[in-house]
Design a protein around this motif. Sequence first.
Motif, mmCIF file in Angstrom:
data_model
loop_
_atom_site.group_PDB
_atom_site.id
_atom_site.type_symbol
_atom_site.label_atom_id
_atom_site.label_comp_id
_atom_site.label_asym_id
_atom_site.label_seq_id
_atom_site.Cartn_x
_atom_site.Cartn_y
_atom_site.Cartn_z
ATOM 1 N N LYS A 283 -0.288 2.704 12.315
ATOM 2 C CA LYS A 283 0.733 3.924 12.014
ATOM 3 C C LYS A 283 0.487 4.563 10.953
ATOM 4 N N ALA A 284 0.159 3.850 9.877
ATOM 5 C CA ALA A 284 -0.003 4.759 8.542
ATOM 6 C C ALA A 284 -1.510 5.336 8.841
ATOM 7 N N ALA A 285 -2.536 4.802 9.491
ATOM 8 C CA ALA A 285 -3.705 5.475 9.637
ATOM 9 C C ALA A 285 -3.374 6.756 10.484
ATOM 10 N N GLN A 286 -2.872 6.636 11.473
ATOM 11 C CA GLN A 286 -2.513 7.722 12.563
ATOM 12 C C GLN A 286 -1.953 8.803 11.692
ATOM 13 N N VAL A 287 -0.680 8.604 10.642
ATOM 14 C CA VAL A 287 -0.257 9.706 9.926
ATOM 15 C C VAL A 287 -1.085 10.079 9.192
ATOM 16 N N ASP B 37 -2.780 19.739 -12.004
ATOM 17 C CA ASP B 37 -3.603 21.025 -11.176
ATOM 18 C C ASP B 37 -5.034 20.421 -10.491
ATOM 19 N N ASP B 38 -5.836 21.438 -10.519
ATOM 20 C CA ASP B 38 -7.423 20.874 -10.000
ATOM 21 C C ASP B 38 -8.252 20.314 -11.053
ATOM 22 N N ARG B 39 -7.875 20.233 -12.191
ATOM 23 C CA ARG B 39 -8.415 19.753 -13.260
ATOM 24 C C ARG B 39 -7.995 18.189 -13.715
ATOM 25 N N HIS B 40 -7.103 17.697 -12.839
ATOM 26 C CA HIS B 40 -6.816 16.537 -12.706
ATOM 27 C C HIS B 40 -7.602 15.490 -11.927
ATOM 28 N N HIS B 41 -8.255 14.563 -12.434
ATOM 29 C CA HIS B 41 -9.283 13.664 -11.512
ATOM 30 C C HIS B 41 -8.240 13.047 -10.295
ATOM 31 N N MET B 42 -8.881 13.374 -9.257
ATOM 32 C CA MET B 42 -8.372 12.715 -8.065
ATOM 33 C C MET B 42 -9.117 11.194 -7.861
ATOM 34 N N THR B 43 -8.831 10.254 -7.290
ATOM 35 C CA THR B 43 -9.439 9.189 -7.165
ATOM 36 C C THR B 43 -9.625 8.852 -5.589
ATOM 37 N N LEU B 44 -10.820 8.772 -5.151
ATOM 38 C CA LEU B 44 -11.265 8.306 -3.877
ATOM 39 C C LEU B 44 -11.375 6.729 -3.760
ATOM 40 N N MET B 45 -10.494 6.365 -2.953
ATOM 41 C CA MET B 45 -10.141 4.687 -2.906
ATOM 42 C C MET B 45 -11.022 4.350 -1.719
ATOM 43 N N CYS B 46 -12.021 3.677 -1.882
ATOM 44 C CA CYS B 46 -13.032 2.945 -1.087
ATOM 45 C C CYS B 46 -12.779 1.486 -0.691
ATOM 46 N N ARG B 47 -13.302 1.069 0.455
ATOM 47 C CA ARG B 47 -13.186 -0.284 0.773
ATOM 48 C C ARG B 47 -14.130 -1.087 0.212
ATOM 49 N N ASP B 48 -15.574 -0.528 -0.134
ATOM 50 C CA ASP B 48 -16.672 -1.339 -0.753
ATOM 51 C C ASP B 48 -17.623 -0.522 -1.325
ATOM 52 N N LEU B 49 -18.573 -0.791 -2.270
ATOM 53 C CA LEU B 49 -19.686 -0.143 -2.873
ATOM 54 C C LEU B 49 -20.298 0.796 -2.254
ATOM 55 N N PHE C 277 -8.275 2.526 8.553
ATOM 56 C CA PHE C 277 -8.430 4.083 8.450
ATOM 57 C C PHE C 277 -9.869 4.617 8.619
ATOM 58 N N GLY C 278 -10.845 3.529 8.319
ATOM 59 C CA GLY C 278 -12.260 3.776 8.351
ATOM 60 C C GLY C 278 -13.129 4.817 7.709
ATOM 61 N N GLU C 279 -12.100 5.294 6.694
ATOM 62 C CA GLU C 279 -12.769 6.265 5.709
ATOM 63 C C GLU C 279 -12.040 6.107 4.215
ATOM 64 N N PRO C 280 -12.649 6.407 3.237
ATOM 65 C CA PRO C 280 -11.976 6.512 2.051
ATOM 66 C C PRO C 280 -10.495 7.253 2.072
ATOM 67 N N LEU C 281 -9.747 6.908 1.188
ATOM 68 C CA LEU C 281 -8.432 7.864 1.047
ATOM 69 C C LEU C 281 -8.492 8.556 -0.284
ATOM 70 N N LEU C 282 -8.029 9.790 -0.156
ATOM 71 C CA LEU C 282 -7.997 10.484 -1.630
ATOM 72 C C LEU C 282 -6.766 10.049 -2.123
ATOM 73 N N THR C 283 -6.458 9.661 -3.290
ATOM 74 C CA THR C 283 -5.143 9.044 -3.876
ATOM 75 C C THR C 283 -4.802 9.441 -5.332
ATOM 76 N N ALA C 284 -3.614 9.165 -5.529
ATOM 77 C CA ALA C 284 -3.421 9.371 -6.944
ATOM 78 C C ALA C 284 -2.265 8.428 -7.158
ATOM 79 N N THR C 285 -2.150 8.017 -8.521
ATOM 80 C CA THR C 285 -0.927 7.008 -8.960
ATOM 81 C C THR C 285 0.416 7.838 -8.826
ATOM 82 N N LEU C 286 1.415 6.986 -8.154
ATOM 83 C CA LEU C 286 2.439 7.573 -7.823
ATOM 84 C C LEU C 286 3.395 7.704 -9.159
#
Length: 207
Positions: free
Chosen positions: A19-23, A60-72, A136-145
């Motif tokens: 469900k989360a992946a679908q969203v 803003d866009d100068r804040h580093h986003m984090t790409l969360m990956c499942r492996d190296l 999900f099968g892909e990395p997620l674009l994330t930020a600390t909540l």
Amino acid sequence: MAEYLSLHPDNPQPRMLAKAAQVLREGGLIAFPTDSCYSLACHLGDKEALDRLRAIRGVDDRHHMTLMCRDLSQIAHFARVDNAQYRLLKTVTPGSYVFILEGTKELPRRVMHPKRKTIGLRVPDHLGALALLEEFGEPLLTATLQLPGDEAPLTEGWEIQDRLDDQLELILDGGHCGTEPTTVIDLTSGAPELVRAGRGALAPFGL
């Protein structure tokens, strides 16, 4: 109103992950637990979702986003990693670290720092987060909540629902996972440089 799902910490339910992946695929924003604290996440290719995420965080866009990956292997696809950097990453991942690296052409320009062309990357040491990435099968674009004006990230599912119910599509409540954010290490200049001390130990970097 956000859909609220209780994710089992040791045996994440496949239907909830699906469900989360679908969203996410449909352009939604979600909150989910990690090995450091809760994070916000959206699809890497969704500009509108990224804009909403930045608005919630007040950055803003100068804040580093984090790409969360499942492996190296995923990290190496989206960031320029030399042999020495790869060996270092291999010793500390998965773990509570974000590494600032130069992005590759596989990344949309809008997700990278506008001047440095860098992005944060990490592999979490959390069963639920890794299961979501696998589903999900892909990395997620994330930020600390962590919301503007707050001194610490949100750490309880009910609290996230109370504060962000009308701004998210889904909340995965995985229980309390702490308020200490990741350790952030900049690897772009060769030697590791500490950006933020957090949950990840500094000893592996000689810092």
